[in-house]
Scaffold this active site. Structure first.
Site, PDB file in Angstrom:
ATOM      1  N   HIS A 306       0.848  -1.193   0.000  1.00 52.08           N
ATOM      2  CA  HIS A 306       0.000   0.000   0.000  1.00 52.08           C
ATOM      3  C   HIS A 306       0.876   1.232   0.000  1.00 52.08           C
ATOM      4  O   HIS A 306       1.930   1.244   0.627  1.00 52.08           O
ATOM      5  CB  HIS A 306      -0.909   0.015   1.243  1.00 52.08           C
ATOM      6  CG  HIS A 306      -2.079   0.919   1.082  1.00 52.08           C
ATOM      7  ND1 HIS A 306      -2.014   2.270   1.325  1.00 52.08           N
ATOM      8  CD2 HIS A 306      -3.344   0.661   0.678  1.00 52.08           C
ATOM      9  CE1 HIS A 306      -3.195   2.810   1.085  1.00 52.08           C
ATOM     10  NE2 HIS A 306      -4.016   1.869   0.690  1.00 52.08           N
ATOM     11  N   ASP A 363      -7.920  -5.491   0.183  1.00 55.09           N
ATOM     12  CA  ASP A 363      -8.425  -6.407  -0.846  1.00 55.09           C
ATOM     13  C   ASP A 363      -8.005  -7.862  -0.634  1.00 55.09           C
ATOM     14  O   ASP A 363      -8.494  -8.736  -1.342  1.00 55.09           O
ATOM     15  CB  ASP A 363      -7.940  -5.932  -2.227  1.00 55.09           C
ATOM     16  CG  ASP A 363      -8.522  -4.573  -2.583  1.00 55.09           C
ATOM     17  OD1 ASP A 363      -9.720  -4.384  -2.359  1.00 55.09           O
ATOM     18  OD2 ASP A 363      -7.774  -3.713  -3.064  1.00 55.09           O
TER      19      ASP A 363
END
Ligand code: CMC
Length: 428
Positions: A306, A363
């Site tokens: 991320h 996710d």
């Protein structure tokens, strides 16, 4: 007393105002730097660029903290509903009983699509990706409410927000029905938001679907955890498009397109595809991890890494434990969850991932929950979009109400050809 940072360039020192946020985030305001010094800042991919001052969402990427309007997402996922969270994200405060009831009534009022809008579905091919349909339909909604939404008027704004949040759910379910060649199922005003969506997804004209409380809870939690995430790619897109004074629908429709990519919201679909590939090919987790580390065909461990979190994404942490209870409650066994857990354990102990601070993101586990509650793979990113709509609306409004707001227009360092003369065709 105001603080300043100093920048020395050539023989001059420039004083740059320092801006400090409520959580002590420190920024250097460079808005006057070019006028003073001729310098612009360069930051490919905006990795270290603050594009605005915002009151909506706080993230501490090193500690793995995420809060909407100050409320920790874990508490909201446990205690709130998606509709209540959506209201709070958009308006800043949790609603009172009557405010919530009024908002729910508005959602019910707007759940139908205009018949002309409904006919748009007939123009899409049956294999169209639902994200393409969602984006096109949201933009088309602007044709039915052409007047500019008045973001400064709470009632008018809330009505438009409810219209969008409500209709998006109807559009998403209808897009799915279209993709499987089934008739669209009309909404039911007696059902709460999430159950109504599940009804439109899974009921048939001859068979009414009744979701279990576990499924409704899991979906509510999924949507709450996706409600906002400050200046990510799609939200920045919504703010960017909105900064030109484009209407709410056009701006949100662009956000849907930005979300679609597999490095952003499309990753939830890509994660399941990756897990299925490992499962079906018989490849071991170790072999897969080696391929990722060797950057074979630019392979990535989807659902990992991320830009902001250099620690466990708090949404992933929550969804990981939710996975266990959802699957157990629904009596579903998932070999994909076993593979995901093994991948995570292997990656978190591997220097490639450790050195790059790559942890599971939202996710990584969300798709397993969506699969367990029966959401088809090509709808995963649409589910993300339904969850993110309140956040996009909140940012669109904040941008519009910013008294210092201007059209977003980054600069660049030009590195192409310097001036040259046109060469006539016969001389080339
Ligand atoms: N698997 C393998 N290597 C990775 C991964 C990954 N998932 N993510 C980053 N890296 C490596 C990358 O190759 C690079 O290595 P090197 O230094 O050797 O060149 C290093 O880590 C830094 O990566 P980056 O691409 O510069 O990082 P970024 O901040 O630009 O990208 C990201 C962030 C989320 C796009 C990226 O981590 C990624 O592609 N992850 C997989 C896709 C994904 O799960 N996306 C969902 C993000 S969270 C929800 C959302 O935003 O919608």
């Amino acid at each position: 007393m105001s603080e300043f940072a100093e920048l020395k360039f050539r023989d001059k020192v420039y004083q740059l105002p320092v801006v400090i946020g409520t959580e002590n985030e420190i920024a250097v305001d460079i808005s006057k730097l070019r006028a003073q010094s001729g310098l612009i800042t360069l930051d490919d991919g905006y990795g270290n660029t603050g594009s605005c001052i915002s009151e909506i969402t706080y993230i501490d990427g090193d500690k793995g903290i995420l809060r909407y309007r100050g409320y920790p997402i874990e508490e909201l996922a446990e205690k709130s509903s998606f509709v209540e969270t959506a209201y709070m994200v958009m308006l800043g405060e949790l609603p009172t009983n009557s405010q919530l009831a009024e908002f729910r009534a508005k959602l019910a009022e707007h759940e139908f699509l205009h018949e002309s809008l409904r006919h748009h579905f007939e123009g899409f091919s049956s294999d169209a990706h639902p994200m393409a349909i969602l984006s096109a339909m949201i933009n088309a909604m602007g044709c039915f409410q052409p007047a500019m939404i008045e973001p400064e008027d709470d009632d008018h704004f809330l009505d438009s927000a409810a219209r969008l949040i409500s209709k998006v759910r109807t559009i998403a379910a209808a897009a799915y029905k279209q993709s499987i060649g089934h008739p669209m199922i009309y909404p039911r005003s007696d059902l709460p938001y999430t159950s109504n969506f599940l009804h439109m997804m899974f009921s048939k004209p001859n068979n009414r679907y009744e979701p279990t409380p576990e499924v409704v809870k899991a979906l509510n939690q999924f949507l709450i955890l996706h409600a906002d995430h400050e200046q990510n790619c799609s939200t920045s897109t919504v703010r960017m498009v909105g900064s030109s004074q484009a209407n709410l629908y056009a701006s949100i429709s662009s956000g849907v397109c930005a979300l679609w990519g597999h490095l952003h919201g499309g990753a939830n679909q890509a994660v399941i595809q990756m897990l299925l590939e490992i499962h079906e090919s018989g490849m071991s987790v170790d072999q897969f991890i080696e391929k990722v580390k060797n950057k074979d065909a630019n392979m990535r461990l989807m659902g990992f890494g991320h830009r902001v979190y250099k620690n466990y994404d708090p949404r992933a942490r929550y969804l990981k434990s939710a996975c266990d209870s959802v699957l157990q409650n629904l009596g579903v066994k998932s070999p994909l969850l076993d593979i995901a857990r093994e991948l995570e354990e292997r990656a978190l102990n591997d220097s490639y991932f450790v050195e790059r601070k790559l942890y599971p993101n939202v996710d990584f586990y969300s798709g397993i929950i969506l699969r367990a509650i029966g959401i088809p793979l090509n709808m995963f990113t649409v589910m993300f979009a339904i969850g993110r709509i309140p956040g996009w609306i909140a940012h669109w409004r904040e941008n519009h109400l910013n008294p210092n707001g201007r059209i977003h227009r980054p600069r660049q360092v030009y590195n192409g050809q310097t001036v040259r003369s046109y060469i006539p065709m016969e001389e080339r």
